[in-house]
Design an enzyme around this catalytic site. Sequence first.
Site, short mmCIF file in Angstrom:
data_model
loop_
_atom_site.label_atom_id
_atom_site.label_comp_id
_atom_site.label_asym_id
_atom_site.label_seq_id
_atom_site.Cartn_x
_atom_site.Cartn_y
_atom_site.Cartn_z
CD GLU A 209 -3.02 -1.23 2.12
OE1 GLU A 209 -3.09 -0.31 2.93
OE2 GLU A 209 -3.79 -2.19 2.13
CD GLU A 299 -4.71 -5.85 1.66
OE1 GLU A 299 -5.17 -4.96 2.39
OE2 GLU A 299 -3.49 -6.03 1.47
#
Length: 1021
Positions: A209, A299
């Site tokens: 991320e 994810e």
Amino acid sequence: MLWRRYPAWALPALISLFIVLVTWPATIDTVASHVETTQLLSRADPPRKDDGFTDAVQWDNYTIFIHGQRTFIHSGEFHTFRLPVPDLWLDIFQKFVAADASELIHVALSVGATNPAPGVLDFDDWRALKPMYDAAKLAGILIVLRPGPYINAETTAGGIAHWATSKVAGELRTNVSDWNAAYEPYIDGIIKETVPHQVSAGGPVFDNEYTQNPLPRAEYFANLEKQYRDGGIVVPLTYNDPGEGRNFINGTGAVDIYGLDAYPQAFDCSNPTQWRPVVTNYHEYHITNNPGQPWYMPEFQGGAFDPWGGPGYEACEVLTGADFQDVFYKHNWAANVKLISYYMVYGGTSWAGFPFPGVYTSYDYGSAIHETRRLSAKYDELKRQGLFLRSSPEFRKTDWIGNSTVGIPGFSLSNSAAFVTLLKNPDTGAGFFIARQTDSTATSRLSFNITVPTSQGALKLPQTTSGIVLSGRQSKVILTDYTFGAHGSVLYSTASVFFAGTIGGRDVLFLFGDADQSHEAALTLTGSGAHVRSSTVQVSPAARGPTTVTVLAGTAGLVTVWDSDTQLVLFADTVTAATFWAPPIRAATHQSVPGFESFWQFGTNETVLVGGPYLVRNASLTAGGRTLALRGDLNASVPLTVVAPSGVRSVTWNGERVEGLRATTDARGRGGVFTGHLQARAAVKGVRAPTLSGWRFADSLPEVKAGFDDAAWVVADHTATNVSQKPLFGDGRVLYGCDYGFCENDVLWRGHFDGTGSEQSVNLTVNGGSSFAASVWINDRFISTVYNGAEQINALFAFPEGAVKVGQDNVVTVLQDNMGNDEDDNEKSARGIPGFALNGGSFTTWKVQGKVGGYLDYPDKVRGVMNEGGLLGEREGWHLPGFDTASASFSARELSAGLPGGQAGVGFFVTTFELDLPSGTDPSFRFVFDGGAGHSGQAYRALLFVNGWKFGKRVADVGPQASFPVPVGIVDPNGKNTVAVALWALNNTAVAPSLELVIDSVLDGGVGRVATNNPGWAPRS
């Protein structure tokens, strides 16, 4: 995982060395299913791509290929550090395989645990990688490794080693020299541990991320990529991008396969029945940005985290329940996603210092597998979807044809309240019509009809019942021209496919659907056999063409629709279907990849169906194929149903012969379908938890007593810091714990001053992360405790009259808990005292104490750097097994009595209990405070230690957690166990906590012997 809830932190990404770690290299062709062998592989695929380092992992615009096999990645997340019992990793892996998560699992590691100090790498005990790889090979599952340096994951500092947040002057996660020097030795260690275990050999994920801009961030990614390549990692690189940011598709640091991070339901578990609508642009986003790659979601939401004071994970499980999985996961399929991993499938426990401030100890996450390792209704749905994907190789290669908004050739829909997308296999013509409600949040019952193109022309479905039904938040895959087994074919089906394949030479199709709905299928029945005789299931042979099977509403249980020498067709209601398992049978052929004999698709395509048990872990054929040996778990005595090769004559369960086994006679006694009964052992049912009593007590805060000597403590005299927030006020001294080696858990500060009588108060700004607390004393007089949910609190602490000793050394003592470092931009969190001012005087010396040895020399190397804090009881090891509480400082006192005199302070309570559970069982333990009241209203905090492991932080006046699961392996099921509670009373108000041990369940079975590794007490310097 956090970015949608905290948009200010959304600087995110995940780079991965994609795919899959196992145990050995392999280069030969692999086993393909019958459909791929006879149909799919005979047709031309688009040109395959690879990364130029290996062809063991390739891809086209549809899917990836592993050793030449087109593969749908259906995976989920698990963190070994959140289950620090290596023998239980096999348990989780087996449960993933049993739900058919494509034999692939995503695993994240904590850098902070493995790299606890500069230059120190610790791959021992529960931080080891080899036991994880060995367990994966045994279970038959591949691993995508996510070692960081940054993993997010609601972990302190996002997984970055705490020491780096203090020692590194430059911006973390950018291309600066001191950050590179900090993380590179850790990555070298990961490479060394991983290279021998690659699928080709290989593939970890390595940051999580982030954004590609500004440039130093992209350069950091490029450096990571180069380090992995130079170290011998050869698999393609992938990336996890939150919020459709289009990062790392091109440019510096670009990866081979781009992936999307998505949490469409967000994290408001307080309103678990209020849904957000599905995101409707996934397909368009993919074809616009990376159409030459398979559509990958590394994810996707599998649950939700819960904050301090939240409603609890039961509500998060409702928010992301089986209905959410049904609608949202199949919506992803409709966008032609072919690689997906759910975060989390097993959450585990954020024990000791692992959590970041936004979460408490439990990391259950509302996952498919609970923190206790027990299976949920979400697991059932995951299994229903997983077995369909495993059974449907035609679904691995599909073109997106259209939907009911843009149009589908030859398709019509009777009710606009339904929304349908068509995916079609370009080689076989198999059609997959994925239906949901147009308003995906709708809860009303919906009925519709569709007209679909098939190989026999346009058909209006259903033909024998009034309509296809969606019961509120539900999705269905309606099939046309679908192939099963070696020769089976389905013209259409409004019933769902649970399993399709070949068992013992027979083509087997297992359909299912809700018991309160009707269902219909048209299929070609072959062989000599018998069909069902039932008032609710109608079989209507046609003079020419397929036979129509109509299942009326009210059909429950398992129904044998057709049983012949060449085919077996079954139907069950949705709940009954989930009681079945399809374990792979180890059946190596000359095409099997060496070392992959237990892996579905790469080593074997042999399987059986087993109905009834709580869990089937594995299956094998012995005695020349005459005995089917099953291993698994029972939570009760259950009927057993087995579909096996016709040569099977007996079945064993966990090594014991199943008595009373009989072949069904539906098909004239042919065999291959057996029924019997599995009996749970009586000894398992009689297990009871002992009462926790006989507590011993000692004061654990002598620092506020007169005469305490802190000469051995660290002098806090730094005047510069790398922590992001610089001191707010004071005299220039830096009072941040990590700058002195104390980066986690409770920290004590002592500020000395020479009393003149003019000192009236102290102004302190204390920072401990959200929901922290800090108690302040002047000498031996308690002033107050501050806690309001904020991460930083400023307060004026007025000295009680007469508290200052004129002409003597006086001490302001601050006890604070550190709730962990923030993630993303604020990993360098200012935990400590950013501001101090003695009103009417000045401090001469500040001293600080955290855990013994700090991060450089902590004594408990097994439990690791995160386990202990600075309380006296922790520093002395009172929480460890074998500590002798007969010493003079301890006395008998029940935990429920609280601290003597009802005063603020910290006390240590210790007791022991014995267990002797039957062998061959899997127990589930919980330690429950205050009868399970999440918010008891009592102003106390408590640390729970079980056999030395800090497995709970209780905040009684905030909640919600009162029940703390602790796994077997930490708890010794056949021996003496030590429990310790550090009780922190926040005010001068009596508190009376209670604690009980609860054994939720004891399963008959389990993963096998689970070793304990609970080092005992030894004197500490």
